[in-house]
Scaffold this motif. Structure first.
Motif, mmCIF file in Angstrom:
data_model
loop_
_atom_site.group_PDB
_atom_site.id
_atom_site.type_symbol
_atom_site.label_atom_id
_atom_site.label_comp_id
_atom_site.label_asym_id
_atom_site.label_seq_id
_atom_site.Cartn_x
_atom_site.Cartn_y
_atom_site.Cartn_z
ATOM 1 N N VAL A 53 0.834 -1.203 0.000
ATOM 2 C CA VAL A 53 0.000 0.000 0.000
ATOM 3 C C VAL A 53 0.870 1.254 0.000
ATOM 4 C CG1 VAL A 53 -1.602 1.366 1.399
ATOM 5 C CG2 VAL A 53 -2.041 -1.066 1.010
ATOM 6 N N ALA A 54 1.885 1.276 0.849
ATOM 7 C CA ALA A 54 2.724 2.483 0.960
ATOM 8 C C ALA A 54 3.551 2.725 -0.290
ATOM 9 C CB ALA A 54 3.638 2.365 2.184
ATOM 10 N N LEU A 55 4.120 1.663 -0.855
ATOM 11 C CA LEU A 55 5.066 1.836 -1.953
ATOM 12 C C LEU A 55 4.426 1.804 -3.330
ATOM 13 C CD1 LEU A 55 7.945 -0.439 -0.601
ATOM 14 C CD2 LEU A 55 7.803 2.047 -0.511
ATOM 15 N N ARG A 56 3.298 1.130 -3.467
ATOM 16 C CA ARG A 56 2.682 0.949 -4.772
ATOM 17 C C ARG A 56 1.322 1.642 -4.879
ATOM 18 N NH1 ARG A 56 6.631 -1.197 -8.189
ATOM 19 N NH2 ARG A 56 6.865 -3.444 -7.979
ATOM 20 N N VAL A 57 0.421 1.323 -3.947
ATOM 21 C CA VAL A 57 -0.990 1.670 -4.127
ATOM 22 C C VAL A 57 -1.266 3.140 -3.831
ATOM 23 C CG1 VAL A 57 -3.352 1.083 -3.479
ATOM 24 C CG2 VAL A 57 -1.622 -0.719 -3.599
ATOM 25 N N VAL A 58 -0.737 3.664 -2.723
ATOM 26 C CA VAL A 58 -1.003 5.073 -2.394
ATOM 27 C C VAL A 58 -0.506 6.012 -3.497
ATOM 28 C CG1 VAL A 58 -0.385 6.951 -0.818
ATOM 29 C CG2 VAL A 58 -1.190 4.778 0.095
ATOM 30 N N VAL B 234 -10.316 7.543 -0.650
ATOM 31 C CA VAL B 234 -9.856 6.169 -0.481
ATOM 32 C C VAL B 234 -9.536 5.932 0.987
ATOM 33 C CG1 VAL B 234 -8.195 4.418 -1.201
ATOM 34 C CG2 VAL B 234 -8.899 6.182 -2.821
ATOM 35 N N GLU B 235 -10.125 4.882 1.553
ATOM 36 C CA GLU B 235 -9.824 4.460 2.923
ATOM 37 C C GLU B 235 -9.120 3.114 2.843
ATOM 38 O OE1 GLU B 235 -13.465 4.337 5.092
ATOM 39 O OE2 GLU B 235 -13.759 6.528 5.049
ATOM 40 N N PHE B 236 -7.983 2.997 3.511
ATOM 41 C CA PHE B 236 -7.170 1.792 3.414
ATOM 42 C C PHE B 236 -7.338 0.915 4.649
ATOM 43 C CE2 PHE B 236 -4.950 4.620 0.463
ATOM 44 C CZ PHE B 236 -4.802 3.769 -0.620
ATOM 45 N N GLY B 237 -7.396 -0.383 4.391
ATOM 46 C CA GLY B 237 -7.324 -1.380 5.446
ATOM 47 C C GLY B 237 -6.061 -2.190 5.257
ATOM 48 N N LEU B 238 -5.252 -2.311 6.304
ATOM 49 C CA LEU B 238 -3.962 -2.984 6.218
ATOM 50 C C LEU B 238 -4.001 -4.297 6.971
ATOM 51 C CD1 LEU B 238 -1.674 0.111 6.938
ATOM 52 C CD2 LEU B 238 -2.523 -0.705 4.717
ATOM 53 N N GLY B 239 -3.246 -5.266 6.485
ATOM 54 C CA GLY B 239 -3.202 -6.542 7.187
ATOM 55 C C GLY B 239 -2.697 -7.655 6.289
ATOM 56 N N LEU B 240 -2.884 -8.895 6.762
ATOM 57 C CA LEU B 240 -2.477 -10.065 6.004
ATOM 58 C C LEU B 240 -3.537 -10.406 4.962
ATOM 59 C CD1 LEU B 240 -1.103 -12.270 8.915
ATOM 60 C CD2 LEU B 240 0.198 -10.852 7.330
ATOM 61 N N ALA B 241 -3.095 -11.015 3.874
ATOM 62 C CA ALA B 241 -3.978 -11.235 2.724
ATOM 63 C C ALA B 241 -5.230 -12.026 3.088
ATOM 64 C CB ALA B 241 -3.206 -11.946 1.610
ATOM 65 N N HIS B 242 -5.091 -13.102 3.852
ATOM 66 C CA HIS B 242 -6.251 -13.937 4.164
ATOM 67 C C HIS B 242 -7.299 -13.154 4.951
ATOM 68 C CE1 HIS B 242 -4.366 -17.543 2.577
ATOM 69 N NE2 HIS B 242 -3.283 -17.267 3.277
ATOM 70 N N LEU C 245 -14.647 -4.329 2.699
ATOM 71 C CA LEU C 245 -13.715 -3.710 1.763
ATOM 72 C C LEU C 245 -14.289 -3.819 0.357
ATOM 73 C CD1 LEU C 245 -10.328 -5.163 3.110
ATOM 74 C CD2 LEU C 245 -11.132 -2.806 3.371
ATOM 75 N N ASP C 246 -13.840 -2.936 -0.535
ATOM 76 C CA ASP C 246 -14.310 -2.940 -1.917
ATOM 77 C C ASP C 246 -13.299 -3.546 -2.883
ATOM 78 O OD1 ASP C 246 -16.758 -1.439 -1.327
ATOM 79 O OD2 ASP C 246 -15.389 0.239 -0.942
ATOM 80 N N VAL C 247 -12.009 -3.383 -2.584
ATOM 81 C CA VAL C 247 -10.921 -3.874 -3.436
ATOM 82 C C VAL C 247 -9.806 -4.344 -2.518
ATOM 83 C CG1 VAL C 247 -9.220 -3.298 -5.212
ATOM 84 C CG2 VAL C 247 -11.473 -2.208 -5.259
ATOM 85 N N VAL C 248 -9.161 -5.445 -2.875
ATOM 86 C CA VAL C 248 -7.984 -5.909 -2.134
ATOM 87 C C VAL C 248 -6.866 -6.196 -3.116
ATOM 88 C CG1 VAL C 248 -6.998 -7.769 -0.726
ATOM 89 C CG2 VAL C 248 -9.252 -6.847 -0.161
ATOM 90 N N VAL C 249 -5.679 -5.661 -2.831
ATOM 91 C CA VAL C 249 -4.472 -6.042 -3.559
ATOM 92 C C VAL C 249 -3.820 -7.158 -2.753
ATOM 93 C CG1 VAL C 249 -2.244 -5.277 -4.435
ATOM 94 C CG2 VAL C 249 -4.212 -3.714 -4.476
ATOM 95 N N ARG D 135 -1.502 1.760 -13.733
ATOM 96 C CA ARG D 135 -0.221 2.061 -13.092
ATOM 97 C C ARG D 135 0.635 0.816 -12.909
ATOM 98 N NH1 ARG D 135 0.639 6.750 -10.308
ATOM 99 N NH2 ARG D 135 2.712 5.835 -10.044
ATOM 100 N N ALA D 136 0.002 -0.348 -12.749
ATOM 101 C CA ALA D 136 0.768 -1.586 -12.578
ATOM 102 C C ALA D 136 1.641 -1.871 -13.791
ATOM 103 C CB ALA D 136 -0.175 -2.757 -12.317
#
Length: 299
Positions: free
Chosen positions: A100-105, A118-126, A137-141, A292-293
């Protein structure tokens, strides 16, 4: 006023270097922005940009036009365009803190001026994918593609992983044994892991050495930037995305410990709910991330 809109669109595309990013700033669709640029090029009788999968590049004529019109267009827009903020739409995006910090923001920041919050939720993928399935959430990377009912995925970018360690630890490796038995030659070195399952390190060991790592674990921290910091501090070795490790490799604060015949690859996925169409704001977030990807390091 129509010519001003064409020039304003041109200036935004020139500044952004991307049709998608300019469309987000202008609050327009990508086809609308492309049509305006094509109309301006037709009126001027010359190409202003060259197109590629990475975005657009100004031609010499495009650069010359930008120098002439950018400042006047900005001043005219200030005079002729009364501030009229539209409704703010919120999109909830989940991802690992480092991604999120290096790519998505950096990718989504321009949407802030285009009526998208945009509101971010941080954590482990699962955990994030479970929140996506529950509607939180609406989108997850995501770095994993977990089969979940009601969730669909698309590949976003492939990342190459490298095994790195501090120079002081690299000097303890028997280079002759490393060539014949790399897992054994590295076994005395502690690991720095992203999680208790050793997900990234385990994947590297299995793909390259055909086994799970038998090394002791020194530090577990769910942020790859922190993993890199621990590796630089010689707390242990780890597998990291090349884009993240490359500056430290170039600076000599870490070394690549193992040269893979075939680089281990991990795919970042974009996950959304399958049972309902995304909102217009969510669609804009998805479009910007996909665009952007293409500019991110692909190995």
């Amino acid at each position: 006023m129509q010519e001003l809109d064409l020039l304003h669109t041109f200036v935004e595309v020139h500044r952004a270097g991307s049709i998608t990013a300019a469309a987000a700033r202008l609050g327009l669709s990508q086809p609308s922005v492309s049509e305006r640029i094509a109309r301006l090029e037709s009126e001027l009788g010359m190409p202003l940009f060259t197109r590629s999968v990475r975005g657009v590049t100004p031609t010499p004529a495009g650069d010359a036009l930008a120098v002439r019109v950018a400042s006047p267009v900005d001043r005219l827009r200030e005079v002729w365009t009364a501030p009229a903020p539209g409704p703010v739409e919120t999109v909830r995006v989940g991802g690992a803190s480092d991604v999120v910090a290096l790519r998505v923001v950096p990718a989504l920041a321009p949407l802030a001026s285009a009526g998208v919050r945009v509101e971010f939720g941080l954590g482990l993928a699962h955990d994030l994918l479970a929140r996506l399935a529950d509607g939180d959430l609406d989108v997850v990377v995501s770095s994993v593609r977990t089969p979940l009912r009601g969730i669909r995925y698309r590949g976003l970018v492939d990342e190459e992983f490298v095994l790195v360690g501090a120079p002081s630890l690299a000097r303890t490796i028997d280079r002759g044994r490393l060539a014949a038995d790399p897992a054994g030659a590295l076994q005395h070195l502690p690991l720095v892991a992203y999680d208790a399952d050793l997900s990234i390190v385990r994947r590297y060991w299995r793909s390259q050495f055909g086994r799970r790592p038998a090394n002791a674990v020194a530090i577990t921290v769910p942020d790859l930037r922190a993993v890199l910091a621990a590796v630089v501090a010689a707390a242990g070795i780890s597998a990291l995305p090349r884009y993240l490790a490359e500056p430290a490799i170039g600076a000599g604060t870490v070394e690549v410990l193992h040269r893979a015949d075939e680089a281990p690859i991990n795919t970042l996925h974009l996950a959304i709910r399958a049972g309902e169409p995304p909102t217009p704001a969510t669609t804009r977030v998805i479009d910007v991330l996909v665009e952007r990807a293409r500019e991110w390091d692909v190995f």
